[in-house]
Design a protein around this motif. Structure first.
Motif, mmCIF file in Angstrom:
data_model
loop_
_atom_site.group_PDB
_atom_site.id
_atom_site.type_symbol
_atom_site.label_atom_id
_atom_site.label_comp_id
_atom_site.label_asym_id
_atom_site.label_seq_id
_atom_site.Cartn_x
_atom_site.Cartn_y
_atom_site.Cartn_z
ATOM 1 N N ASP A 261 51.364 38.174 24.312
ATOM 2 C CA ASP A 261 50.355 39.093 23.768
ATOM 3 C C ASP A 261 49.257 39.232 24.822
ATOM 4 O O ASP A 261 48.354 38.397 24.912
ATOM 5 C CB ASP A 261 49.809 38.522 22.456
ATOM 6 N N ILE B 125 49.799 44.754 25.097
ATOM 7 C CA ILE B 125 51.236 44.714 24.813
ATOM 8 C C ILE B 125 51.500 43.512 23.928
ATOM 9 O O ILE B 125 50.907 42.443 24.117
ATOM 10 C CB ILE B 125 52.064 44.648 26.115
ATOM 11 N N TYR C 267 54.723 41.287 21.765
ATOM 12 C CA TYR C 267 56.163 41.010 21.714
ATOM 13 C C TYR C 267 56.542 40.233 20.458
ATOM 14 O O TYR C 267 55.763 39.431 19.940
ATOM 15 C CB TYR C 267 56.573 40.134 22.901
ATOM 16 N N THR D 81 61.628 42.041 22.193
ATOM 17 C CA THR D 81 61.239 43.439 22.112
ATOM 18 C C THR D 81 59.720 43.496 22.144
ATOM 19 O O THR D 81 59.050 42.522 21.785
ATOM 20 C CB THR D 81 61.785 44.118 20.847
ATOM 21 N N PHE D 82 59.180 44.620 22.584
ATOM 22 C CA PHE D 82 57.726 44.767 22.527
ATOM 23 C C PHE D 82 57.331 46.038 21.803
ATOM 24 O O PHE D 82 58.095 46.962 21.644
ATOM 25 C CB PHE D 82 57.083 44.683 23.916
ATOM 26 N N LEU E 148 52.789 49.034 22.599
ATOM 27 C CA LEU E 148 52.221 49.001 23.948
ATOM 28 C C LEU E 148 51.184 50.111 23.964
ATOM 29 O O LEU E 148 51.533 51.282 23.815
ATOM 30 C CB LEU E 148 53.298 49.237 24.997
ATOM 31 N N SER F 288 54.155 40.783 31.731
ATOM 32 C CA SER F 288 54.854 40.194 30.593
ATOM 33 C C SER F 288 56.292 39.836 30.957
ATOM 34 O O SER F 288 56.812 38.806 30.500
ATOM 35 C CB SER F 288 54.814 41.132 29.388
ATOM 36 N N VAL G 239 65.103 42.342 27.511
ATOM 37 C CA VAL G 239 64.149 43.040 26.642
ATOM 38 C C VAL G 239 64.823 44.309 26.132
ATOM 39 O O VAL G 239 65.407 45.068 26.915
ATOM 40 C CB VAL G 239 62.859 43.420 27.405
#
Length: 213
Positions: A53, A66, A68, A85-86, A89, A108, A120
Motif C-alpha cells: 500500500d 496503489i 494490493y 492484484t492491485f 491505482l 510495488s 500480478v
C-alpha cells in the motif's frame, strides 16, 4: 519528478488517499464512482497487503496511491498459486500523465518480488499498462472460467514465473462492495455532480469484451 517520494501509506494519509481516489475516478468509468469507498474498506480486509500500500508524495502532498490484495490461479488439477492484484491505482487529476502511476507500479513490483510474489493479474485499460510489462492474459494461459477478458492483463515479476499450464483466475472477495454502502460513504465528501463522459463508453467496451483464442 525529482521531488516525488514513494513510501508506505500511513493512517494519517487515509483521507487524502480517499479524496484523490475520488477525484481520479469521478465520472471516469460510470457516473460518480465508488473507488474511494473501495480504498476505505480494502485496508480492513484479510487479503489486503499493507506492505504494498504505497503513496506518491510531492512537496508534502499525497498525489498518488496503489493498493494490493492477494489473488489466486488454479490449474485444471485444482492446484492453487497465490498471486497479486492491485486496484485502485489513483493519481490526482492534475498530476496525471507525469509517470507517477508507473513509478508506483515499479516500486510495488520491486517490493512484491522481494516478498516472494512472482505474478500480478489486473483488470485495466491495456493502453495504460502494456508499457509497464503487462500482456494479455491469453499469452499465459490464464482465463476467467475459460473466458479471456480483453481487460485482464498479466505481469510476471520474474522469468518463467508461469509454466505454460492452463490457469483460472480468482480475485479476492475484498472487491465485492455494496453500492448503497458506497453511496452512504460518499455523503461524507463534498457534493459533486454525477454525469456522463465518453470514457464511460470506452470502459463499457473494454469491460464487456473478450479475446477469442
Amino acid at each position: 519528478m525529482d521531488n516525488l517520494r514513494i513510501r508506505r501509506e500511513k493512517p494519517g494519509d487515509y483521507r487524502a488517499v480517499e479524496e484523490l481516489t475520488r477525484d481520479a475516478f469521478w465520472n471516469l468509468q460510470v457516473p460518480g464512482c465508488n473507488e474511494h469507498y473501495l480504498a476505505h474498506v480494502l485496508r480492513m480486509h484479510p487479503d489486503f497487503i499493507p506492505e504494498l500500500d504505497l503513496v506518491a508524495e510531492r512537496d508534502g502532498r499525497v498525489v498518488g496511491n496503489i493498493m494490493y490484495t492477494k489473488a489466486w490461479l488454479e490449474d485444471e488439477a485444482g492446484n492453487r498459486k497465490e498471486v497479486l492484484t492491485f486496484g485502485p491505482l489513483s493519481v490526482a487529476p492534475e498530476c496525471q500523465r507525469q509517470g507517477i502511476g508507473k513509478r508506483l507500479m515499479e516500486e510495488s513490483f520491486r517490493i512484491a518480488e522481494q516478498m516472494g510474489y512472482d505474478t500480478v493479474v489486473i483488470f485495466g485499460h491495456p493502453g495504460n499498462y502494456v508499457s509497464s510489462g503487462f500482456k494479455h492474459c491469453s499469452r499465459f494461459g490464464i482465463s476467467l472460467e475459460g473466458i479471456y477478458p480483453t481487460a485482464m492483463l498479466v505481469r510476471p515479476l520474474r522469468e518463467n514465473a508461469l509454466d505454460g499450464r492452463a490457469w483460472s483466475y480468482q480475485e479476492s472477495n475484498a472487491y465485492e462492495i455494496h453500492d448503497q454502502a458506497a453511496e452512504e460513504f460518499d455523503r461524507g465528501f463534498a457534493p459533486r455532480e454525477k454525469g456522463w463522459q465518453p470514457s464511460q463508453e470506452e470502459f463499457f467496451i473494454y469491460s464487456h469484451s473478450t479475446v477469442k483464442i
